[in-house]
Write an enzyme that holds these catalytic residues in place. Structure first.
Site, PDB file in Angstrom:
ATOM      1  CD  GLU A   1      -1.784   4.271  -0.932  1.00 35.42           C
ATOM      2  OE1 GLU A   1      -0.818   4.681  -1.604  1.00 35.42           O
ATOM      3  OE2 GLU A   1      -2.908   4.821  -0.943  1.00 35.42           O
TER       4      GLU A   1
ATOM      5  CB  SER B   1      -5.930  10.810  -9.218  1.00 33.27           C
ATOM      6  OG  SER B   1      -6.004  12.185  -8.903  1.00 33.27           O
TER       7      SER B   1
ATOM      8  CE  LYS C   1      -0.847   9.021  -8.433  1.00 35.27           C
ATOM      9  NZ  LYS C   1      -1.382   9.856  -7.345  1.00 35.27           N
TER      10      LYS C   1
ATOM     11  CG  ASN D   1      -3.779   6.421  -6.618  1.00 39.81           C
ATOM     12  OD1 ASN D   1      -2.685   6.732  -7.074  1.00 39.81           O
ATOM     13  ND2 ASN D   1      -4.802   7.248  -6.580  1.00 39.81           N
TER      14      ASN D   1
ATOM     15  CB  THR E   1      19.497  -5.160   4.057  1.00 37.47           C
ATOM     16  OG1 THR E   1      20.705  -4.643   3.476  1.00 37.47           O
ATOM     17  CG2 THR E   1      19.464  -6.672   3.880  1.00 37.47           C
ATOM     18  CG  HIS E   2      19.848  -1.000   6.032  1.00 40.29           C
ATOM     19  ND1 HIS E   2      19.635  -0.645   7.334  1.00 40.29           N
ATOM     20  CD2 HIS E   2      20.766  -2.018   6.055  1.00 40.29           C
ATOM     21  CE1 HIS E   2      20.392  -1.388   8.126  1.00 40.29           C
ATOM     22  NE2 HIS E   2      21.077  -2.237   7.374  1.00 40.29           N
TER      23      HIS E   2
ATOM     24  CE  LYS F   1     -20.011  -8.691  25.754  1.00 38.67           C
ATOM     25  NZ  LYS F   1     -19.513  -7.953  26.941  1.00 38.67           N
TER      26      LYS F   1
END
Length: 459
Positions: free
Chosen positions: A290, A277, A283, A285, A155-156, A325
């Site tokens: 995202e 990357s 990396k 990703n 939580t938080h 539309k």
């Protein structure tokens, strides 16, 4: 060449107006609905004796030829034809001649477009539902695969209590289950056929709108001609449902992104569903998550656009409604892609059990269970809460976990503690004692999975 509606006009339409006024570039995707609606309308006209059976057959055969041309890629869409309705009618005239003009008897483009877009969004809603069912099956499979893995619950974004990974996944099952039922409700509410309402006031011809409704798979025709041509609630409602689905996907995306970080490393994504990357070779990703998260804003924007367009329009049809539309088409396209790519990615996820286990050691995830232990032995919960807060502070200072404390250390804070405290606060017991209905115990999660399978069997 004049438009079909220009009989009382003395000048041809300006080319800039043609470009501004046209919707053919985006509404051509409704060709199938337009042709289906026209065939049903022609059959009704023939049945009612408004046109002859020979004329009806000629019209239907011409429309089927146009459908074949569109699907074979030989049909030419032209900006000067304005929209899909006029484009098809013009081609029908080229194929069968003047009899094509009888097809538009007892209907307007107003009720025609209301029918086309309603049929289209209902068709697409069913496709979205099917994708959600596929998603739910992936969640179920992953939940069963990692049924007994325990992770920190938050939580938080602070560690709170231990829960089963499968329990966490099944929370998303419930979200998408609600989305499925929302689509079902939408399909019930939009199950009315507007064709035959005319421009706004109905028609003087002896129509059988119930026949057309049946031909097109609707349960009944709409009851008010004004509302029939001016209603776009069904677009707004599907846009809202798609927005909620997108919000659920975005929340899930956020957790996937967090779990993939080196700080968490709770899960691994398959290389086929990650990107690298251009400058940093180390990396990996989570671009899918995202981008799904990012598209949520776009989908929300489409919903806000149609709500704003409709907010002050007088009855009945207004040209503003041509703007109904593109937004919903965009939302439909994007949500279908987002759902499919997300569950395909999720299906490849592997869980890092050791990393998760290590992460729970010093998070004081069992603090609430220590307080519950005291409460079950007669200590008022507020007092128990205070005692455990002091225990946590003590452990932080000593850099140990609660379960590392000796019985004598426990009893320095309260004489209520007994030797069974160590067993009571193991992470496994903390999870499996939460056996209240809807809780995170393995027994409850098994029941959730069983109920989820039963739900999917009813769809």
């Amino acid at each position: 060449m004049k438009k079909m509606w220009e009989s009382s006009f003395n000048k041809e339409t300006d080319k800039l107006l043609e470009k501004f006024n046209a919707s053919i570039t985006f509404d051509k995707r409704m060709y199938e609905e337009d042709i289906k609606g026209s065939i049903a309308h022609s059959r009704m006209l023939g049945k009612q004796g408004i046109i002859s059976s020979e004329e009806q057959k000629e019209i239907e055969n011409g429309l089927l030829q146009i459908k074949n041309e569109i699907e074979n890629g030989t049909f030419e869409f032209k900006i000067e034809d304005e929209d899909i309705h006029m484009s098809i009618e013009k081609r029908l005239t080229e194929i069968i001649g003047a009899v094509a003009g009888k097809l538009h008897t007892a209907r307007s483009r107003n009720d025609q477009v209301a029918l086309d877009v309603r049929m289209y969004v209902r068709k697409e809603a069913k496709k979205i539902k099917k994708l959600l069912v596929n998603f739910e099956n992936v969640i179920l499979n992953l939940s069963e695969k990692y049924e007994d893995i325990i992770i920190p619950g938050y939580t938080h974004l602070q560690r709170a209590q231990p829960i089963l990974f499968s329990h966490h996944l099944m929370a998303y099952f419930q979200m998408f289950k609600r989305d499925i039922t929302r689509i079902d409700d939408f399909l019930k509410r939009s199950d009315e056929m507007p064709l035959g309402a005319g421009a706004l006031a109905g028609t003087t011809f002896d129509l059988d709108r119930h026949f057309v409704a049946q031909e097109l798979g609707f349960s009944k025709p709409t009851e008010n001609s004004l509302d029939s041509v001016s209603d776009r609630d069904f677009i707004i409602e599907l846009g809202m449902i798609i927005s909620v689905i997108s919000m659920h996907l975005s929340r899930f995306s956020e957790e996937i992104i967090i779990w993939c970080t080196s700080e968490f490393s709770f899960i691994n994504l398959d290389d086929a569903f990650a990107t690298g990357s251009s400058i940093m070779p180390q990396k990996k990703n989570p671009d899918i998550a995202e981008l799904v998260r990012g598209k949520t804003g776009r989908i929300y924007g489409n919903l806000m656009a149609i709500l704003t367009t409709m907010k002050a329009l007088p009855l009945a049809y207004n040209k503003d409604m041509q703007e109904d539309k593109e937004g919903i088409f965009d939302s439909i396209d994007n949500i279908k892609l987002c759902i499919e790519i997300f569950y395909s990615m999720l299906n490849t996820v592997t869980v890092n059990k050791e990393k998760i286990f290590d992460s729970m050691k010093y998070g004081f995830l069992n603090a609430t269970d220590v307080a519950d232990y005291l409460a079950k032995h007669g200590v008022p919960f507020r007092q128990a809460h205070k005692i455990v807060g002091e225990i946590v502070s003590y452990c932080e200072n000593k850099k140990i976990a609660i379960e590392d404390m000796t019985l004598s250390e426990f009893q320095n804070f309260s004489e209520i503690f007994r030797e069974d405290i160590q067993n009571e606060i193991t992470i496994e017991n903390c999870v499996n004692k939460r056996n209240s209905f809807g809780g995170t115990s393995i027994q409850n999660v098994k029941m959730q999975i069983k109920n989820a399978k039963s739900f999917l069997e009813t769809i």
